[in-house]
Scaffold this motif. Structure first.
Motif, short mmCIF file in Angstrom:
data_model
loop_
_atom_site.label_atom_id
_atom_site.label_comp_id
_atom_site.label_asym_id
_atom_site.label_seq_id
_atom_site.Cartn_x
_atom_site.Cartn_y
_atom_site.Cartn_z
N ARG A 103 67.70 60.22 31.88
CA ARG A 103 66.71 59.28 31.34
C ARG A 103 65.31 59.88 31.47
N ASP A 104 64.99 60.39 32.65
CA ASP A 104 63.69 60.99 32.89
C ASP A 104 63.48 62.23 32.01
N PHE A 105 64.53 63.06 31.90
CA PHE A 105 64.46 64.26 31.07
C PHE A 105 64.14 63.90 29.63
N TYR A 106 64.90 62.98 29.05
CA TYR A 106 64.71 62.64 27.64
C TYR A 106 63.40 61.88 27.40
N CYS A 107 62.95 61.10 28.36
CA CYS A 107 61.63 60.45 28.22
C CYS A 107 60.55 61.50 28.01
N THR A 108 60.60 62.57 28.79
CA THR A 108 59.61 63.64 28.70
C THR A 108 59.82 64.51 27.47
N ALA A 109 61.05 64.96 27.25
CA ALA A 109 61.33 65.91 26.18
C ALA A 109 61.13 65.32 24.79
N LEU A 110 61.44 64.04 24.61
CA LEU A 110 61.35 63.43 23.28
C LEU A 110 60.00 62.80 22.98
N ALA A 111 59.15 62.67 23.98
CA ALA A 111 57.84 62.04 23.77
C ALA A 111 57.02 62.70 22.67
N ILE B 67 59.59 59.62 20.17
CA ILE B 67 60.87 58.98 20.48
C ILE B 67 60.79 58.55 21.94
N SER B 68 61.06 57.28 22.18
CA SER B 68 60.98 56.74 23.54
C SER B 68 62.09 55.72 23.74
N ILE B 69 62.14 55.16 24.94
CA ILE B 69 63.15 54.14 25.24
C ILE B 69 62.86 52.88 24.41
N VAL B 70 63.87 52.44 23.71
CA VAL B 70 63.77 51.22 22.91
C VAL B 70 64.57 50.10 23.57
N MET B 71 65.65 50.48 24.25
CA MET B 71 66.55 49.48 24.82
C MET B 71 67.30 50.07 26.02
N GLU B 72 67.48 49.25 27.05
CA GLU B 72 68.29 49.66 28.19
C GLU B 72 69.27 48.54 28.51
N VAL B 73 70.48 48.95 28.86
CA VAL B 73 71.51 48.01 29.27
C VAL B 73 72.01 48.49 30.63
N THR B 74 71.89 47.65 31.64
CA THR B 74 72.26 48.05 32.99
C THR B 74 73.77 47.96 33.20
N ALA B 75 74.22 48.61 34.25
CA ALA B 75 75.64 48.53 34.63
C ALA B 75 76.01 47.08 34.96
N GLU B 76 75.07 46.35 35.54
CA GLU B 76 75.34 44.94 35.87
C GLU B 76 75.54 44.12 34.60
N THR C 144 76.64 45.25 31.64
CA THR C 144 77.86 45.63 30.94
C THR C 144 79.11 45.43 31.78
N GLY C 145 78.90 45.34 33.10
CA GLY C 145 80.05 45.28 33.99
C GLY C 145 80.72 46.62 34.15
N ASP C 146 80.06 47.67 33.70
CA ASP C 146 80.66 49.00 33.74
C ASP C 146 79.62 50.08 33.97
N LYS C 147 78.96 50.55 32.91
CA LYS C 147 78.03 51.67 33.00
C LYS C 147 76.67 51.31 32.43
N ALA C 148 75.63 52.06 32.85
CA ALA C 148 74.29 51.90 32.30
C ALA C 148 74.16 52.73 31.02
N HIS C 149 73.36 52.22 30.09
CA HIS C 149 73.10 52.89 28.82
C HIS C 149 71.61 52.79 28.51
N THR C 150 71.04 53.85 27.97
CA THR C 150 69.64 53.85 27.55
C THR C 150 69.58 54.33 26.10
N GLY C 151 68.91 53.53 25.27
CA GLY C 151 68.77 53.85 23.86
C GLY C 151 67.36 54.32 23.54
N PHE C 152 67.25 55.53 23.02
CA PHE C 152 65.97 56.10 22.61
C PHE C 152 65.83 56.00 21.09
#
Length: 132
Positions: A16-24, A28-37, A39-47
């Motif tokens: 997440r940190d890598f792509y925040c910096t590299a895509l800036a 392109i930045s974070i538009v949406m985040e879905v936590t593991a809590e 989803t009940g499974d894994k975290a996801h970050t949408g750029f």
């Protein structure tokens, strides 16, 4: 047409940190985040941009690693933005996989740069426009 794509990552926070910096530089930045809590499974970050996520990173299953070698190319509107992406990605911890420059074997105006992200993926930025 592709609406969006996603890749698995071994360390979600690091990626997440890598792509925040590299895509800036590409606006392109974070538009949406879905936590593991959530989803009940894994975290996801949408750029993405303009409110639309089109590039997603997702945690791998615990104890697994993603296969390296995925190739993703982001479009840049200028050659200067290709250079800026490359420099930002290296500063964020990427490894060089091809410095910014013309790749005339693709076409005469193909100006690209390649880096290897923290999970071993080949991330490219390309500008197809001739120099004005």
């Amino acid at each position: 047409m592709i609406d969006h794509l996603g890749i698995p990552v071994t360390d979600h926070t690091k990626a997440r940190d890598f792509y925040c910096t590299a895509l800036a530089p590409l606006d392109i930045s974070i538009v949406m985040e879905v936590t593991a809590e959530q989803t009940g499974d894994k975290a996801h970050t949408g750029f993405g941009n303009h409110g639309k996520p089109f590039f997603w990173i997702s945690e791998c299953d615990k104890g697994t690693t993603p296969p390296p070698g995925i190739h993703i190319a982001f479009t840049a509107t200028t050659r200067d933005l290709v250079d800026a992406f490359y420099n930002a990605a290296l500063a964020a911890g990427a490894r060089d996989n091809g410095a910014p420059g013309l790749r005339p074997h693709y076409h005469e105006n193909y100006y690209g740069a390649f880096v290897i992200d923290p999970d071993g993926n080949n991330i490219e930025t390309v500008c197809h426009s001739p120099v004005a």
